[in-house]
Scaffold this motif. Structure first.
Motif, PDB file in Angstrom:
ATOM      1  N   ARG A 180      -2.216  -0.982  -8.342  1.00  0.00           N
ATOM      2  CA  ARG A 180      -3.783  -0.543  -9.440  1.00  0.00           C
ATOM      3  C   ARG A 180      -3.851   0.786  -7.782  1.00  0.00           C
ATOM      4  O   ARG A 180      -3.805   0.494  -6.958  1.00  0.00           O
ATOM      5  N   ARG A 181      -4.044   2.024  -9.026  1.00  0.00           N
ATOM      6  CA  ARG A 181      -4.420   3.129  -7.995  1.00  0.00           C
ATOM      7  C   ARG A 181      -5.489   3.353  -9.115  1.00  0.00           C
ATOM      8  O   ARG A 181      -5.607   3.585 -10.551  1.00  0.00           O
ATOM      9  N   ARG A 182      -6.999   3.354  -8.265  1.00  0.00           N
ATOM     10  CA  ARG A 182      -7.806   3.574  -8.581  1.00  0.00           C
ATOM     11  C   ARG A 182      -8.276   4.838  -8.177  1.00  0.00           C
ATOM     12  O   ARG A 182      -7.803   5.757  -7.086  1.00  0.00           O
ATOM     13  N   LYS A 183      -9.273   6.685  -9.390  1.00  0.00           N
ATOM     14  CA  LYS A 183      -9.244   7.422  -9.116  1.00  0.00           C
ATOM     15  C   LYS A 183     -10.558   7.309  -9.190  1.00  0.00           C
ATOM     16  O   LYS A 183     -11.405   7.144  -9.634  1.00  0.00           O
ATOM     17  N   LEU A 226       5.648   5.204  -3.396  1.00  0.00           N
ATOM     18  CA  LEU A 226       5.679   4.595  -5.054  1.00  0.00           C
ATOM     19  C   LEU A 226       5.806   6.163  -6.000  1.00  0.00           C
ATOM     20  O   LEU A 226       6.882   6.450  -6.679  1.00  0.00           O
ATOM     21  N   ASP A 227       4.748   7.031  -5.745  1.00  0.00           N
ATOM     22  CA  ASP A 227       4.536   7.929  -6.068  1.00  0.00           C
ATOM     23  C   ASP A 227       5.602   9.153  -6.280  1.00  0.00           C
ATOM     24  O   ASP A 227       6.261   9.254  -7.355  1.00  0.00           O
ATOM     25  N   ARG A 281       0.806  -1.010   0.129  1.00  0.00           N
ATOM     26  CA  ARG A 281       0.100  -0.019  -0.292  1.00  0.00           C
ATOM     27  C   ARG A 281       0.861   1.138  -0.175  1.00  0.00           C
ATOM     28  O   ARG A 281       1.626   1.646   0.460  1.00  0.00           O
ATOM     29  N   SER A 282       0.428   2.324  -1.414  1.00  0.00           N
ATOM     30  CA  SER A 282       1.117   3.676  -0.841  1.00  0.00           C
ATOM     31  C   SER A 282       0.220   4.584  -1.754  1.00  0.00           C
ATOM     32  O   SER A 282       0.110   4.443  -2.798  1.00  0.00           O
ATOM     33  N   GLY A 283      -0.029   5.485  -0.768  1.00  0.00           N
ATOM     34  CA  GLY A 283      -1.567   6.444  -1.399  1.00  0.00           C
ATOM     35  C   GLY A 283      -2.569   5.774  -1.717  1.00  0.00           C
ATOM     36  O   GLY A 283      -3.625   4.824  -0.642  1.00  0.00           O
ATOM     37  N   ASN A 284      -2.933   5.710  -3.114  1.00  0.00           N
ATOM     38  CA  ASN A 284      -3.918   4.887  -3.492  1.00  0.00           C
ATOM     39  C   ASN A 284      -3.693   3.851  -3.755  1.00  0.00           C
ATOM     40  O   ASN A 284      -4.622   2.676  -4.306  1.00  0.00           O
ATOM     41  N   TRP A 285      -2.405   3.398  -4.497  1.00  0.00           N
ATOM     42  CA  TRP A 285      -1.878   2.473  -4.997  1.00  0.00           C
ATOM     43  C   TRP A 285      -2.245   1.161  -3.760  1.00  0.00           C
ATOM     44  O   TRP A 285      -1.932   1.513  -2.518  1.00  0.00           O
ATOM     45  N   GLN A 307       9.806  -2.732  -0.389  1.00  0.00           N
ATOM     46  CA  GLN A 307       9.622  -2.096   0.926  1.00  0.00           C
ATOM     47  C   GLN A 307       9.480  -1.189   0.520  1.00  0.00           C
ATOM     48  O   GLN A 307       8.959  -0.307   0.880  1.00  0.00           O
ATOM     49  N   GLU A 308      11.020  -1.024   1.118  1.00  0.00           N
ATOM     50  CA  GLU A 308      11.487   0.042   2.136  1.00  0.00           C
ATOM     51  C   GLU A 308      11.248   1.530   0.807  1.00  0.00           C
ATOM     52  O   GLU A 308      11.378   2.388   1.126  1.00  0.00           O
ATOM     53  N   PRO A 309      11.906   0.735   0.103  1.00  0.00           N
ATOM     54  CA  PRO A 309      12.533   1.625  -0.878  1.00  0.00           C
ATOM     55  C   PRO A 309      11.392   1.752  -1.884  1.00  0.00           C
ATOM     56  O   PRO A 309      11.468   3.400  -2.764  1.00  0.00           O
ATOM     57  N   LEU A 310      10.011   1.515  -2.799  1.00  0.00           N
ATOM     58  CA  LEU A 310       9.133   1.737  -2.858  1.00  0.00           C
ATOM     59  C   LEU A 310       7.841   2.557  -2.158  1.00  0.00           C
ATOM     60  O   LEU A 310       7.025   2.077  -2.230  1.00  0.00           O
ATOM     61  N   SER A 311       7.971   1.907  -0.368  1.00  0.00           N
ATOM     62  CA  SER A 311       7.391   3.064   0.406  1.00  0.00           C
ATOM     63  C   SER A 311       6.536   4.150  -0.086  1.00  0.00           C
ATOM     64  O   SER A 311       5.346   4.172   0.222  1.00  0.00           O
TER      65      SER A 311
END
Length: 281
Positions: free
Chosen positions: A113-116, A27-28, A8-12, A21-25
């Protein structure tokens, strides 16, 4: 892969290799900081090659399924994209399963996936680079029949191994297959790769065979090349799915139909190109 973790990262929302996990904590932020070099830049998707301290990776962002088409076709594709499960997550799962069975393919890192609130969802898929030449480039560079035949034989055995382990490639063409130094085959672009169907397995396998042979470089679309591939594939498939004479006859007919169709498409493209060039004169 030994383990997969939820992500999980923001809306992702998705799944990830625990080591990332740590490098991509965030994502945006990571995507902004690592634009990389664009390999594909289309309205429907982009692919970037990014160099990181942990190696070279590819980042694929999918905005929608359909690149172009009629209004109704685009609408239908958009609705399908809205409601279908994440293609990126499916690709992660299928490549992870392939690696577990000893089939070479890009090692998946992240799928999400990110849903808007408004607009279509977006998918992101990140994987490690496969640093090997494609079969297409090797075939184009082959300067004698012996080199060509060795590549064709390896391709037949590699595709048979993929099928024997229970997978069907979604776009089995020479540009999507790579040859490793140990002569094993690695499979790229697994967006549409899927498990072997429970019914009509032989038909699915042979459809992949036709798909591959029809996209060989034009100078290599010869009966002796086809015969070599089919014989090596038949031998490598003998234990899991025996291929008989009737099957070979059906493959030959389907291959000729596919080659004729592709020839018609090339001719049509040439006619359009010629008309466009004449109109500019």
């Amino acid at each position: 892969m030994s383990s997969i973790q939820p992500y999980r990262s923001g809306n992702w929302r998705g799944i990830i290799d625990p080591q990332w996990q740590e490098p991509l904590s965030d994502l945006d932020q990571w995507l902004r900081d690592h634009p990389g070099a664009k390999v594909v830049a289309k309205k429907s998707r982009t692919v970037s090659r990014v160099e990181t301290p942990n190696g070279v990776i590819y980042v694929k962002i999918i905005h929608r399924l359909q690149e172009r088409g009629s209004a109704w076709k685009m609408l239908f594709a958009g609705i399908k994209w809205l409601f279908r499960p994440s293609r990126a997550i499916a690709t992660f799962q299928i490549t992870d399963a392939m690696l577990d069975k000893g089939i070479g393919c890009p090692e998946p890192i992240l799928a999400a996936r990110r849903r808007k609130t408004l607009g279509w969802p977006e998918d992101v898929f990140i994987c490690r680079e496969v640093p090997y030449p494609s079969l297409l480039s090797l075939l184009d560079a082959a300067d004698n029949a012996s080199a060509r035949d060795a590549i064709i034989a390896n391709a037949a055995q590699g595709i048979a191994a993929l099928h024997n382990q229970g997978f069907i490639h979604g776009d089995c063409i020479p540009g999507n297959l790579c040859l490793a130094p140990d002569q094993s085959i690695f499979f790229l672009d697994n967006d549409r790769t899927c498990p072997m169907p429970p019914l009509r397995k032989r038909r699915a396998r042979l459809a992949n065979v036709v798909q591959f042979l029809a996209r060989l470089p034009l100078p290599m679309q010869q009966n002796d090349v086809f015969a070599l591939f089919l014989e090596r594939y038949r031998q490598a498939s003998a234990r899991t799915c025996p291929i008989g004479a009737d099957d070979m006859t059906r493959v030959a007919k389907k291959l000729q139909r596919r080659l004729a169709l592709l020839a018609e498409r090339r001719a049509e493209k040439n006619r359009v190109r010629t008309l466009a060039e004449n109109s500019r004169q």
